[in-house]
Design an enzyme around this catalytic site. Structure first.
Site, short mmCIF file in Angstrom:
data_model
loop_
_atom_site.label_atom_id
_atom_site.label_comp_id
_atom_site.label_asym_id
_atom_site.label_seq_id
_atom_site.Cartn_x
_atom_site.Cartn_y
_atom_site.Cartn_z
N CYS A 157 -26.11 15.96 -25.17
CA CYS A 157 -24.17 16.87 -24.36
C CYS A 157 -24.19 15.20 -23.91
CB CYS A 157 -25.00 17.00 -23.13
SG CYS A 157 -25.98 18.55 -22.95
N HIS A 158 -24.74 13.91 -22.95
CA HIS A 158 -24.71 12.78 -22.55
C HIS A 158 -25.41 11.75 -23.31
CE1 HIS A 158 -23.68 16.13 -19.29
NE2 HIS A 158 -22.06 16.15 -19.83
N GLY A 159 -26.52 11.80 -24.29
CA GLY A 159 -25.74 10.69 -24.55
C GLY A 159 -27.94 9.78 -24.78
#
Lengths: 415, 176
Positions: free
Chosen positions: B140-142
């Site tokens: 999703c956001h690494g």
């Protein structure tokens, strides 16, 4: 305006009887027939009427969809497909509701930028503006809850990500999040309460729209010159002039709306939402609907969970205080040459954040979203107060009549 | 005259007393309406599960559901244990030694939910991306997690949570 005396005359015995008991026809007559409206409003002023149409369309289609929707984790997704495939006209009604949300936001954003450009938030219209921001906030929550009800993969994971924002609150965050979920993760109780609130909120919005219009009718509409109404020649009655103008634009708007509904109903959606929610598998890339992308970009621009959430919330909350952040008395940006480039840079910033919200927050995309996020806040917190103090605005016309008829009208009168 | 003053004092007292009583009553009526949204008895009843570990081979991982959340159980290889134990904790965002996270070195039990915004990190199957530190990677956001489930890179604020669990026997654990 509130201080003008009513010119309504009941036409028969019944309306006379009613007027003495509940002057509702008088209220409608004064508000939407003879209401004095600046004569120079352009087409950007028709979006209030368009938004009213959107709200009514969403409520009607929504009530119908609720007759077929099952707010249960095991059945919600199937009931939506049942509506699409089996119910008479079900696909049309659902697509109108889904596309309607996008059209609603498109119109709301145009309405908001019109207010920003023409300084409609400035004295004496602060209350109108504040109610507008509250309505926008409720629209965001309502649209988000509605999207979650489909219970596809994107619905489920959007709810997961957004409700997890509350875990960023120190100490009580976890408890609040479980209270919202009604469990230890997003599940059936969550879906059920989102449905209940999704049905409630549009009626709260409708009530707030009533207050928004009430406040508008106390002080009267702003206009493109930003010069207040001074005499009777500055205004024309709302009916027939603006009823026709608003009605014409509602029809134009419906053409665009219909094009999406009939030719590209899923263009604005995400294909992952055709997969039923699976709590064990996160989609590779979670993106919200287009109308949330600028806020999502701000959330992800800040590499800290709590401050990212604070920035995203602040991006909306800052709108409440701009009547006091803007130090310029001049309403229209068109009369403010120094402020104008900063205004258009702000518009570009909002589009850029929308683009970046759909990209993975890595490399140049991350740096760009940080720069644009910085400008978003600098515009409101620094540029608005400072430019108002230092700029020399263009000369304003003496009145709306002079702005419309120009010097020639004056000369004609004098010669 | 003095009796008038007395009356005023009495009226004020009655106003404050009535107002306070109404406020307490309103708060009392409000509480059930708020509290009904909290996890209910049926959700709490699913609070613990038992998992048989014997079919899990070295290097394999399984995902089980506990309280509606995925729990990752991984039988770590010697190499993974070595990486987890030898990693320098000083510059970690949420410093924790591996010994505090695994009751037995070869078994790692974690709640498989990214501590950033609740996505399910990848890395349970051998074919998945495991991130830069050989553990899990949240798409999703690494966020990158290591072989001990600790956050090493990305936006997540804390390590993957270790649920309360106990070994009932050598090959069985009870979670919750």
């Amino acid at each position: 305006m509130s201080d003008h005396s009513s010119s309504y005359v009941p036409s028969n015995g019944f309306t006379r009887w009613l007027d003495e008991r509940l002057p509702i026809i008088r209220l409608m007559y004064d508000s939407f027939i003879v209401f004095p409206t600046p004569r120079n409003l352009n087409y950007l002023w028709t979006f209030g009427g368009i938004l009213t149409f959107c709200l009514v369309a969403q409520i009607i289609t929504g009530i119908v969809i609720a007759m077929h929707f099952v707010p249960h984790g095991d059945h919600a997704f199937a009931s939506v497909e049942h509506l699409m495939r089996d119910v008479n006209w079900g696909d049309l009604i659902r697509y109108t509701h889904a596309v309607g949300a996008s059209m609603f936001f498109a119109a709301a954003y145009i309405h908001l930028f019109r207010g920003l450009y023409y300084g409609s938030y400035k004295s004496p219209r602060e209350i109108i503006w504040i109610f507008g921001v509250v309505i926008l906030l409720l629209m965001i929550i309502t649209a988000f809850m509605g999207y979650s009800l489909v219970w596809g993969q994107m619905s489920f994971w959007a709810v997961t990500v957004i409700t997890n924002l509350f875990t960023a609150i120190p100490i009580v965050g976890e408890g609040i999040t479980q209270w919202i979920w009604g469990g230890y993760s997003v599940g059936d109780p969550t879906l059920n309460r989102l449905f209940s609130l999704h049905y409630l909120f549009p009626f709260i919005i409708a009530a707030l729209v009533g207050l928004h219009i009430w406040a508008l009718h106390v002080v009267g509409s702003n206009n493109p010159t930003g010069v207040e109404v001074k005499s009777k020649t500055d205004t024309i009655p709302f009916f027939p002039f603006y009823v026709i103008k608003d009605g014409f634009m509602v029809v134009v708007f419906m053409l665009l709306f219909s094009w999406f509904v009939f030719y590209a109903p899923n263009y604005l959606g995400h294909s992952d939402n055709f997969i039923e929610a699976n709590p064990l598998q996160t989609p590779p890339h979670i993106v919200p609907e287009w109308y949330f992308l600028p806020f999502y970009a701000i959330l992800r621009a800040i590499p800290d969970k709590l401050f990212g959430v604070i920035a995203m919330v602040a991006a909306i909350v800052v709108l409440f205080v701009i009547p006091w952040l803007d130090t310029s008395k001049i309403k229209s940006v068109s009369k403010r040459p120094l402020f104008m480039p900063f205004f258009w840079l702000f518009v570009i910033t909002c589009f850029a954040l929308g683009y970046l919200g759909a990209k993975a927050p890595e490399g140049y995309f991350l740096i760009a979203s940080q720069l644009f996020t910085a400008y978003y806040f600098i515009f409101f917190i620094i540029i608005m107060p400072v430019i108002g103090l230092i700029e020399t605005p263009k000369e304003l016309p003496d009145s709306i009549t002079e702005a419309v008829e120009g010097q020639s009208g004056k000369e004609g009168a004098s010669s | 005259m003095s009796s008038d003053h007395n009356d005023e004092g009495r009226r004020d007292f009655l106003m404050v007393a009535a107002g306070s009583f109404a406020a307490v009553g309103a708060a009392g009526a409000l509480w059930p309406l708020v509290d009904q949204m909290n996890p209910d008895a049926s959700a709490k009843a699913l609070a613990s599960i038992e998992v048989d570990l014997s079919p899990i081979k070295e290097g394999q991982a399984v995902t089980v559901m506990w309280r509606g959340k995925p729990v990752f159980i991984r039988k770590r290889t010697a190499e993974e244990i070595k990486q987890a134990v030898s990693a320098d904790t000083t510059d970690m965002r949420d410093p924790q030694v591996d010994g505090d996270r695994a009751k037995k070195p070869e078994w790692l039990v974690l709640i498989g939910i990214c501590t950033h915004l609740g996505c399910i990190p990848r890395g349970q199957s051998t074919g998945d991306v495991h991130g830069d530190f050989g553990g899990w990677f949240c798409p999703c956001h690494g966020s990158h997690y290591d072989t001990s489930g600790r956050i090493r890179k990305g936006p997540a604020p804390t390590n993957l949570e270790v649920p309360p669990y106990a070994f009932i026997s050598d090959t069985k654990i009870k979670i919750g």
